[in-house]
Design a protein around this motif. Structure first.
Motif, PDB file in Angstrom:
ATOM      1  N   MET A 124       0.832  -1.198   0.000  1.00 63.92           N
ATOM      2  CA  MET A 124       0.000   0.000   0.000  1.00 63.92           C
ATOM      3  C   MET A 124       0.867   1.248   0.000  1.00 63.92           C
ATOM      4  O   MET A 124       1.994   1.229   0.502  1.00 63.92           O
ATOM      5  CB  MET A 124      -0.911   0.010   1.243  1.00 63.92           C
ATOM      6  N   VAL A 125       0.337   2.330  -0.576  1.00 64.14           N
ATOM      7  CA  VAL A 125       0.977   3.633  -0.412  1.00 64.14           C
ATOM      8  C   VAL A 125       0.566   4.165   0.956  1.00 64.14           C
ATOM      9  O   VAL A 125      -0.434   3.720   1.540  1.00 64.14           O
ATOM     10  CB  VAL A 125       0.581   4.608  -1.542  1.00 64.14           C
ATOM     11  N   SER A 126       1.295   5.115   1.461  1.00 67.98           N
ATOM     12  CA  SER A 126       1.076   5.580   2.837  1.00 67.98           C
ATOM     13  C   SER A 126      -0.299   6.190   3.058  1.00 67.98           C
ATOM     14  O   SER A 126      -0.817   6.180   4.185  1.00 67.98           O
ATOM     15  CB  SER A 126       2.159   6.593   3.221  1.00 67.98           C
ATOM     16  N   SER A 127      -0.902   6.744   2.018  1.00 64.15           N
ATOM     17  CA  SER A 127      -2.212   7.397   2.176  1.00 64.15           C
ATOM     18  C   SER A 127      -3.377   6.466   1.864  1.00 64.15           C
ATOM     19  O   SER A 127      -4.537   6.895   1.859  1.00 64.15           O
ATOM     20  CB  SER A 127      -2.292   8.618   1.256  1.00 64.15           C
ATOM     21  N   ALA A 128      -3.104   5.186   1.584  1.00 59.83           N
ATOM     22  CA  ALA A 128      -4.157   4.255   1.163  1.00 59.83           C
ATOM     23  C   ALA A 128      -4.948   3.737   2.359  1.00 59.83           C
ATOM     24  O   ALA A 128      -4.535   3.864   3.511  1.00 59.83           O
ATOM     25  CB  ALA A 128      -3.543   3.102   0.383  1.00 59.83           C
ATOM     26  N   THR A 193      -5.797   1.785   7.795  1.00 60.40           N
ATOM     27  CA  THR A 193      -4.849   2.650   7.096  1.00 60.40           C
ATOM     28  C   THR A 193      -3.657   1.789   6.679  1.00 60.40           C
ATOM     29  O   THR A 193      -3.547   0.616   7.060  1.00 60.40           O
ATOM     30  CB  THR A 193      -4.378   3.790   8.004  1.00 60.40           C
ATOM     31  N   ALA A 194      -2.743   2.364   5.898  1.00 61.28           N
ATOM     32  CA  ALA A 194      -1.580   1.606   5.443  1.00 61.28           C
ATOM     33  C   ALA A 194      -0.744   1.131   6.627  1.00 61.28           C
ATOM     34  O   ALA A 194      -0.309  -0.036   6.677  1.00 61.28           O
ATOM     35  CB  ALA A 194      -0.740   2.460   4.499  1.00 61.28           C
ATOM     36  N   ASP A 195      -0.515   2.009   7.596  1.00 61.63           N
ATOM     37  CA  ASP A 195       0.294   1.629   8.763  1.00 61.63           C
ATOM     38  C   ASP A 195      -0.398   0.564   9.591  1.00 61.63           C
ATOM     39  O   ASP A 195       0.249  -0.367  10.103  1.00 61.63           O
ATOM     40  CB  ASP A 195       0.593   2.865   9.620  1.00 61.63           C
ATOM     41  N   GLY A 201      -0.511  -7.285   9.719  1.00 64.93           N
ATOM     42  CA  GLY A 201      -0.158  -8.289   8.718  1.00 64.93           C
ATOM     43  C   GLY A 201      -1.062  -8.316   7.509  1.00 64.93           C
ATOM     44  O   GLY A 201      -1.090  -9.317   6.778  1.00 64.93           O
ATOM     45  N   TYR A 202      -1.799  -7.235   7.263  1.00 64.77           N
ATOM     46  CA  TYR A 202      -2.644  -7.164   6.071  1.00 64.77           C
ATOM     47  C   TYR A 202      -1.965  -6.395   4.940  1.00 64.77           C
ATOM     48  O   TYR A 202      -2.578  -6.120   3.915  1.00 64.77           O
ATOM     49  CB  TYR A 202      -3.989  -6.535   6.427  1.00 64.77           C
ATOM     50  N   ALA A 203      -0.726  -6.051   5.106  1.00 63.54           N
ATOM     51  CA  ALA A 203       0.113  -5.476   4.063  1.00 63.54           C
ATOM     52  C   ALA A 203       1.542  -5.914   4.332  1.00 63.54           C
ATOM     53  O   ALA A 203       1.986  -5.950   5.489  1.00 63.54           O
ATOM     54  CB  ALA A 203      -0.002  -3.957   4.029  1.00 63.54           C
ATOM     55  N   GLU A 204       2.241  -6.264   3.247  1.00 67.17           N
ATOM     56  CA  GLU A 204       3.640  -6.680   3.400  1.00 67.17           C
ATOM     57  C   GLU A 204       4.587  -5.499   3.393  1.00 67.17           C
ATOM     58  O   GLU A 204       5.715  -5.603   3.880  1.00 67.17           O
ATOM     59  CB  GLU A 204       4.016  -7.645   2.276  1.00 67.17           C
ATOM     60  N   ALA A 205       4.149  -4.380   2.831  1.00 68.29           N
ATOM     61  CA  ALA A 205       5.021  -3.210   2.772  1.00 68.29           C
ATOM     62  C   ALA A 205       4.192  -1.964   2.506  1.00 68.29           C
ATOM     63  O   ALA A 205       3.073  -2.030   1.987  1.00 68.29           O
ATOM     64  CB  ALA A 205       6.083  -3.377   1.675  1.00 68.29           C
TER      65      ALA A 205
END
Length: 452
Positions: A124-128, A193-195, A201-205
């Motif tokens: 994800m991008v930081s604002s996603a 949010t992205a963070d 654990g719902y985003a790898e990066a």
């Protein structure tokens, strides 16, 4: 005027043929890559999730596989959409052997979150943001319990597919699950949010752009291919939207109804045929309609033209409408949904037609559809003259009246009819009533003529 109508009909026939041929041409062409390095395909997952998007993604993934792509990146930015379309897309992702990364560059809401969870990785991008995946019906209310249960099971399975904690996926779809530490209190759907996604654990990066994504994936030297939605597929995505389908069908049916009640072929017919052409064109591009549905549509179209130019007491028109409806059912991805759309279109058409004929029947273009002229003596029309001056006159029957026959009044020989009884030839009669050409007489019994 006749030749003009024929040219118009021929033009519409060419449009129908074009709509048959265009979907089967190559929509997007991509040269085989000859450069060195891994091949990455970017596939946009944007706007509403519907059947047209599923058809586009099927084509895009097939093209990526044919060209030997090493990685597929789904660029997700969608507010969600249809559950069945999201299910088809998830199946495509699961059956693809090429690694797939969901790149949430803005929002993956509702069905978008479900699609992202089916990918091998999520970046994800930081604002996603990602989540808020409750299933709702067509009126915007919560769907029935059966559908809710099904959707929760799908969200859970998608999370477990890549060893993610399913409670967060369930909280995205069920407001009863309380996760206050992530901002989802009682009655709120979870949106990460992205963070937060990275934390649970719902985003790898979390990256800033495509370059950061490729760096994370170790594909800095990759050859990039960008799939684009063709113009035909854009039309298909618009036309296959569940909201647009009943609107198109309503316009099409109303246009044909108005055309059947108007002389020649004009604006209502063009409007109706154009709406139906859009419907079939979009469903052919999306892969739902085949040749059989188009053949039925063409047959229906021809029968309606026959009804317009060669009136047949409505038989050709009814057969044409039946053929078009049959084509619609064959072109649909869900017979039950299509029957509902057709029912909505019929109701809208009936109400609109009644309103138009009642309030606009004598105005504008509707004047050509309703006969408002009348015959009158002022315009030179002459009906049978009622000879009221004959009432009370006496004459003689020239033939037996059974009850009709001939009689003479002074020097006028007239066709007359008795009041109902038989009157012999040579009897004295009297006119008692006249109406148009009808002259009613009765016998004058007290003054019989002397027989010769």
């Amino acid at each position: 005027m006749g030749s003009r109508r024929q040219r118009l009909a021929i033009s519409l026939a060419f449009i129908v043929l074009a709509c048959i041929l265009i979907p089967f041409q190559t929509l997007v062409h991509s040269d085989q890559h000859q450069e060195e390095g891994p091949l990455v395909y970017y596939i946009p997952v944007e706007q509403t999730v519907e059947r047209g998007l599923a058809a586009f993604m099927d084509r895009a993934i097939q093209m990526a596989m044919e060209e030997g792509a090493d990685h597929i990146i789904l660029e997700i930015n969608t507010p969600g959409g249809a559950v069945d379309a999201a299910g088809d897309i998830a199946k495509l992702i699961q059956e693809t052997t090429i690694p797939i990364t969901a790149f949430v560059n803005t929002d993956a809401i509702s069905a978008g979150a479900y699609i992202a969870l089916n990918a091998d990785e999520i970046v994800m991008v930081s604002s996603a943001s990602m989540g808020s995946a409750a299933v709702i019906d067509g009126s915007g209310n919560a769907a029935e319990d059966k559908m809710q249960s099904y959707w929760l099971s799908r969200m859970k399975a998608a999370a477990e597919l890549n060893d993610r904690d399913p409670q967060y996926a369930l909280a995205m779809a069920d407001a009863r699950i309380d996760l206050p530490e992530l901002g989802a209190g009682s009655g709120d759907l979870l949106t990460l949010t992205a963070d937060q996604a990275l934390e649970v654990g719902y985003a790898e990066a979390v990256v800033s752009d495509r370059a950061g994504l490729l760096e994370y994936l170790g594909l800095e030297n990759a050859i990039e291919r960008h799939m684009e939605v063709s113009f035909a597929e854009q039309i298909a995505r618009f036309v296959t939207n569940p909201i647009v389908i009943p609107i198109l069908l309503s316009i099409g049916s109303l246009g044909l109804v108005l055309e059947l009640y108007s002389p020649g072929f004009g604006i209502p017919g063009i409007m109706g045929i154009s709406a139906l052409l859009l419907f079939f064109f979009g469903h052919m591009v999306a892969g739902f309609a085949g040749f059989e549905s188009m053949i039925l549509f063409i047959i229906g179209f021809v029968l309606i033209l026959v009804e317009i130019f060669v009136p047949g007491f409505g038989i050709f028109g009814l057969l044409g409408v039946g053929a078009i409806i049959g084509g619609m059912l064959l072109a649909s991805y869900s017979t039950a949904s299509m029957l509902m759309y057709i029912a909505i279109a019929l109701v809208v058409t009936a109400v609109a037609a009644i309103f138009i004929f009642r309030y606009f029947g004598h105005r504008g273009f509707m004047r050509k559809m309703i006969l408002t002229d009348s015959t009158s003596s002022e315009k030179g029309y002459i009906t049978n003259e009622t000879r009221k001056e004959l009432i009370g006159k006496q004459g003689e029957s020239l033939t037996p009246l059974r009850p009709s026959g001939s009689a003479v009044f002074e020097s006028d020989r007239l066709d007359v009819v008795s009041e109902g009884g038989y009157i012999e030839r040579g009897r004295k009669i009297e006119v008692v009533y006249t109406a148009g050409s009808r002259i009613v007489v009765r016998e004058v019994k007290e003054n019989k003529l002397e027989e010769e």
